[in-house]
Design a protein around this motif. Structure first.
Motif, PDB file in Angstrom:
ATOM      1  N   SER A  14       0.851  -1.183   0.000  1.00 41.78           N
ATOM      2  CA  SER A  14       0.000   0.000   0.000  1.00 41.78           C
ATOM      3  C   SER A  14       0.887   1.234   0.000  1.00 41.78           C
ATOM      4  N   GLU A  69      -3.317   3.973  -7.705  1.00 38.44           N
ATOM      5  CA  GLU A  69      -4.069   2.715  -7.709  1.00 38.44           C
ATOM      6  C   GLU A  69      -3.860   1.920  -6.427  1.00 38.44           C
ATOM      7  N   ASN A  70      -2.683   2.017  -5.836  1.00 38.79           N
ATOM      8  CA  ASN A  70      -2.358   1.230  -4.652  1.00 38.79           C
ATOM      9  C   ASN A  70      -2.509   2.009  -3.360  1.00 38.79           C
ATOM     10  N   ARG A  72      -4.340   2.448  -0.582  1.00 39.12           N
ATOM     11  CA  ARG A  72      -5.385   1.718   0.120  1.00 39.12           C
ATOM     12  C   ARG A  72      -5.061   1.643   1.600  1.00 39.12           C
ATOM     13  N   TYR A  98     -11.415   3.922   1.222  1.00 44.70           N
ATOM     14  CA  TYR A  98     -10.831   4.897   0.290  1.00 44.70           C
ATOM     15  C   TYR A  98     -10.448   4.267  -1.046  1.00 44.70           C
ATOM     16  N   ARG A  99     -10.948   4.860  -2.098  1.00 41.16           N
ATOM     17  CA  ARG A  99     -10.534   4.570  -3.465  1.00 41.16           C
ATOM     18  C   ARG A  99     -10.627   5.896  -4.213  1.00 41.16           C
ATOM     19  N   SER A 101     -11.584   8.272  -6.815  1.00 38.40           N
ATOM     20  CA  SER A 101     -12.615   8.149  -7.842  1.00 38.40           C
ATOM     21  C   SER A 101     -12.659   9.366  -8.758  1.00 38.40           C
ATOM     22  N   GLU A 128     -10.624  13.122  -1.002  1.00 43.06           N
ATOM     23  CA  GLU A 128      -9.838  12.121  -1.716  1.00 43.06           C
ATOM     24  C   GLU A 128      -8.602  12.708  -2.386  1.00 43.06           C
ATOM     25  N   GLY A 401     -11.439   7.593 -11.513  1.00 46.29           N
ATOM     26  CA  GLY A 401     -10.663   6.673 -10.692  1.00 46.29           C
ATOM     27  C   GLY A 401      -9.947   5.574 -11.453  1.00 46.29           C
TER      28      GLY A 401
END
Length: 448
Positions: A14, A69-70, A72, A98-99, A101, A128, A401
């Motif tokens: 992560s 992308e990673n 997290r 959490y992502r 987007s 974000e 995202g």
């Protein structure tokens, strides 16, 4: 290929903790205040180039996409944040899902940039976007600094290939990133096997002085290397007496000897003497590679020498005196409320001391003169003038995202060659000077 899927020792599961603590405390306060979901625009730019540099080079974009992308917050990360009491349970619950987007636009990797250029534009909710500040800056600042140094060195080399060999002069993870950035900047190969494995960069390497010192005679070391690697290998000839070593090398390998490497002494003088000696011995096709703490100035000073390739280490991986590109990540516009339809309002820091910024969501274009050579970096807010519509620099990198612009590493390498060629000729001069293009601003009052 998403290199994070390889599970390499130089990868982490992560990237979420590549973060300064204040990003999480800002998030928590914004969540409690009800402002966290306001639509926001952050931009990455630099206020100035390193002293005397004529242009910058965008590098690390591909690594930024992997990092986003990673990003997290897994159980281990959340547990750490809980144990330290950095944020409360409500914020931890938000982080667990959490992502990113939002959308990301930016100068494509390998492109050149100038003061004020909106190198990256990150759009989404404040919550974000604010979390990505540190990881984005750490990647772009490091990689762009290395790529800029590499670009100056490859320009000074005048078409002769350069080998990146600085892994032992920097952090082991930085070494991999540096090799990648150097390749974008025009280097031909690297000595670092992790960089070759991860990014497909050509790798090279034969022997060090230790191999010669291991053997009773230099002749024995050369013979062992030729027996192992063939006559086309590169023999290191400056452990003892250079002239004697060259003579021995040709005796053992014959005129098919691939190259000799010189790592010390007056490189200009020694290269001329070695070339003459090789030719007299019939090894006219044997190349000469020089190393020994080179930078762009040393490379330029060897332009008239019979040198076929250069190996560069310390000066490359430290940015040749400028190990950071001094980029910043600033909020330039935000919505008046959390309503998805709320209009954006330009915002900017107004303090003194050279740290002011310009508000508004920006576009960038490069204006060309009548000869097709770049003459200005034009940055604006609002509508793009019709005459600049087909000269815009930002491209879409992430949409909703999802990464939409991943590319093989040869693409930014070739892009940089073309971008540098499109600048005025003075861009590649090593003498101190101002940025080769002026930055012009076209401001729309709405700033959106």
């Amino acid at each position: 290929m998403n290199t994070a899927d390889l599970g390499l020792p130089v990868e982490v599961p992560s990237t979420a903790l590549f973060t300064d603590q204040y990003e999480l405390t800002m998030l928590q306060a914004a969540l409690r205040a009800g402002t966290a979901e306001r639509r926001s625009v952050f931009e990455v730019f630099t206020r100035r180039l390193p002293d005397g540099r004529r242009y910058g080079v965008v590098a690390g974009t591909g690594r930024v996409l992997d990092a986003v992308e990673n990003f997290r917050f897994d159980d281990a990360v959340l547990g750490f944040l809980r144990e330290r009491g950095i944020v409360g349970e409500d914020t931890l619950e938000w982080l667990s899902g959490y992502r990113f987007s939002g959308d990301i636009w930016g100068y494509p990797e390998g492109e050149v940039y100038f003061p004020g250029s909106p190198i990256l534009r990150v759009e989404g909710s404040f919550a974000e976007c604010v979390l990505l500040e540190t990881v984005i800056l750490s990647i772009l600042n490091h990689d762009s600094a290395i790529a800029a140094a590499a670009s100056r060195m490859t320009s000074a080399a005048g078409g002769r290939p350069l080998i990146e060999m600085g892994a032992r002069r920097t952090h082991e993870l930085s070494a991999v990133a540096a090799a990648r950035a150097a390749y974008v900047g025009g280097f031909a190969s690297t000595s670092d096997l992790a960089a070759g494995f991860r990014y497909g960069i050509p790798t090279v390497g034969t022997s060090a002085h230790a191999f010669t010192l291991l053997h009773d005679r230099e002749r024995d070391a050369f013979q062992a290397q030729v027996d192992s690697m063939g006559r086309g290998t590169t023999l290191l000839v400056d452990t003892y007496d250079v002239a004697e070593a060259v003579r021995t090398a040709v005796e053992i390998a014959g005129p098919e000897l691939g190259a000799v490497r010189i790592d010390s002494g007056d490189l200009l003088l020694v290269a001329h003497r070695v070339r003459q000696q090789l030719d007299e011995l019939g090894a006219t096709g044997t190349k000469i590679i020089v190393t020994s703490d080179l930078d762009e100035y040393a490379i330029a000073s060897l332009a008239a020498a019979p040198v076929d390739a250069y190996g560069v280490g310390t000066q490359l991986v430290t940015g040749s005196g400028y190990p950071t590109a001094s980029m910043v990540y600033k909020l330039v516009a935000r919505a008046e409320s959390a309503d998805p339809g709320a209009p954006l309002v330009p915002v900017a820091k107004r303090s003194t001391g050279g740290k002011t910024s310009i508000g508004g969501r920006k576009w960038a274009a490069r204006r060309l003169d009548s000869y097709g050579v770049a003459e200005a970096e034009v940055i604006g807010t609002g509508p793009v003038p019709e005459e600049l519509a087909d000269r815009q620099l930002l491209v879409e990198l992430v949409k909703g995202g999802q990464v939409v612009a991943r590319e093989p590493l040869d693409a930014p390498r070739e892009r940089h060659t073309a971008a540098r060629a499109g600048l005025p000729m003075s861009a590649t001069q090593l003498s101190r000077g101002e940025p080769v293009l002026p930055t012009e601003y076209l401001h729309d009052e709405s700033g959106t």
